[in-house]
Design a protein around this motif. Structure first.
Motif, PDB file in Angstrom:
ATOM      1  N   TYR A  98     -32.110  32.391  22.501  1.00  0.00           N
ATOM      2  CA  TYR A  98     -31.895  31.329  21.524  1.00  0.00           C
ATOM      3  C   TYR A  98     -31.823  31.924  20.123  1.00  0.00           C
ATOM      4  CZ  TYR A  98     -33.300  28.229  25.342  1.00  0.00           C
ATOM      5  OH  TYR A  98     -33.383  27.575  26.546  1.00  0.00           O
ATOM      6  N   VAL A  99     -30.796  31.532  19.386  1.00  0.00           N
ATOM      7  CA  VAL A  99     -30.632  31.977  18.005  1.00  0.00           C
ATOM      8  C   VAL A  99     -30.460  30.735  17.130  1.00  0.00           C
ATOM      9  CG1 VAL A  99     -29.290  33.363  16.388  1.00  0.00           C
ATOM     10  CG2 VAL A  99     -29.516  34.102  18.786  1.00  0.00           C
ATOM     11  N   PHE A 100     -31.354  30.540  16.174  1.00  0.00           N
ATOM     12  CA  PHE A 100     -31.290  29.431  15.229  1.00  0.00           C
ATOM     13  C   PHE A 100     -30.839  29.979  13.880  1.00  0.00           C
ATOM     14  CE2 PHE A 100     -34.215  28.056  18.440  1.00  0.00           C
ATOM     15  CZ  PHE A 100     -34.105  26.676  18.518  1.00  0.00           C
ATOM     16  N   VAL A 101     -29.840  29.351  13.284  1.00  0.00           N
ATOM     17  CA  VAL A 101     -29.344  29.778  11.979  1.00  0.00           C
ATOM     18  C   VAL A 101     -29.437  28.591  11.022  1.00  0.00           C
ATOM     19  CG1 VAL A 101     -27.420  30.765  10.695  1.00  0.00           C
ATOM     20  CG2 VAL A 101     -27.759  31.391  13.103  1.00  0.00           C
ATOM     21  N   THR A 102     -30.315  28.682  10.024  1.00  0.00           N
ATOM     22  CA  THR A 102     -30.520  27.565   9.108  1.00  0.00           C
ATOM     23  C   THR A 102     -30.745  28.063   7.686  1.00  0.00           C
ATOM     24  OG1 THR A 102     -32.946  27.387   9.066  1.00  0.00           O
ATOM     25  CG2 THR A 102     -31.827  26.478  10.992  1.00  0.00           C
ATOM     26  N   PRO A 103     -30.475  27.214   6.708  1.00  0.00           N
ATOM     27  CA  PRO A 103     -30.908  27.496   5.331  1.00  0.00           C
ATOM     28  C   PRO A 103     -32.297  26.910   5.111  1.00  0.00           C
ATOM     29  CG  PRO A 103     -29.542  25.541   5.344  1.00  0.00           C
ATOM     30  CD  PRO A 103     -29.632  26.010   6.782  1.00  0.00           C
ATOM     31  N   ILE A 104     -32.927  27.276   4.023  1.00  0.00           N
ATOM     32  CA  ILE A 104     -34.137  26.585   3.592  1.00  0.00           C
ATOM     33  C   ILE A 104     -33.734  25.598   2.498  1.00  0.00           C
ATOM     34  CG2 ILE A 104     -34.717  28.415   1.920  1.00  0.00           C
ATOM     35  CD1 ILE A 104     -37.668  27.691   2.356  1.00  0.00           C
ATOM     36  N   TRP A 105     -34.165  24.358   2.668  1.00  0.00           N
ATOM     37  CA  TRP A 105     -33.890  23.319   1.670  1.00  0.00           C
ATOM     38  C   TRP A 105     -35.204  22.695   1.244  1.00  0.00           C
ATOM     39  CZ3 TRP A 105     -29.524  20.212   4.578  1.00  0.00           C
ATOM     40  CH2 TRP A 105     -28.326  20.936   4.505  1.00  0.00           C
TER      41      TRP A 105
END
Length: 220
Positions: A98-105
């Protein structure tokens, strides 16, 4: 054949232009060098119909979990939303990596990621309760988070304010995952002239993490 679930949470129309996606692509390319036959499924959360926990889901889950109701006794809204939640969880469970790709907001992850993860907390399917406390059922799976940050959260006064990566890692560990060290690119807004160097370093770390993950067999 191993399966990798690639999960992105960014509303940009052309997701490939986001900095997180650029790092994620390096990860996938390096992973495929080690496991060329891996099956990759992409879940772009902003293009999916993800049920949010509302009154139907709140009461529907409670009725089935501990109130003695059967599925046939639920309202149409409760039943349909629970079925959608379980269908999404079934897709999620059916992977090895599993690979999660997110920004921090605003100190955390995009709200849609929380809604998505809410759908993964299903008693008897992804976790259970034991005499020693809750136990995750999704053991043997490897997960990693790739996060882009406008500011600096790894050191200094903002360390304790980072809640996006902290939440995701905690949630995945609760469900039984083996969570690898996060790959992040930070300071992207604070140091725009240094973006090439920041991105290059993050891509190098992502490539190394991909090789490590791909060489580690899963034990489902």
């Amino acid at each position: 054949m191993a399966k990798l679930l690639y999960i992105t949470a960014n509303p940009k129309t052309d997701i490939s232009r986001s900095k997180g996606a650029q790092i994620g692509e390096v990860f996938l390319e390096e992973f495929k060098k080690v496991q060329p036959d891996v099956e990759i499924e992409h879940m772009h959360l902003y293009s999916m119909d993800i049920p949010e926990i509302d009154m139907d889901l709140l009461y529907g889950r409670a009725k089935l979990s501990f109130m003695g109701y059967t599925k046939d006794q639920l309202s149409e809204g409760e039943r349909s939303k629970l079925e959608k939640m379980h269908a999404l969880a079934d897709r999620f469970i059916n992977a090895d990596y599993y690979v999660f790709v997110t920004p921090i907001w605003n100190l955390g992850a995009p709200a849609i990621l929380k809604s998505f993860m809410d759908c993964m907390f299903l008693h008897g399917k992804t976790f259970t309760n034991t005499a020693e406390g809750p136990k995750g059922l999704l053991t043997g799976r490897k997960a990693i988070h790739i996060q882009t940050r406008g500011g600096i959260y790894s050191t200094g006064m903002m360390v304790d304010y980072e809640m996006g990566d902290r939440y995701l890692g905690t949630a995945l560990k609760f469900l039984g995952f083996d969570v690898m060290e996060t790959v992040y690119a930070e300071g992207l807004d604070h140091f725009p002239k240094q973006i090439p160097e920041i991105m290059a370093a993050a891509k190098e770390k992502a490539a190394a993490a991909a090789r490590e993950m791909a060489k580690t067999p899963v034990t489902l």
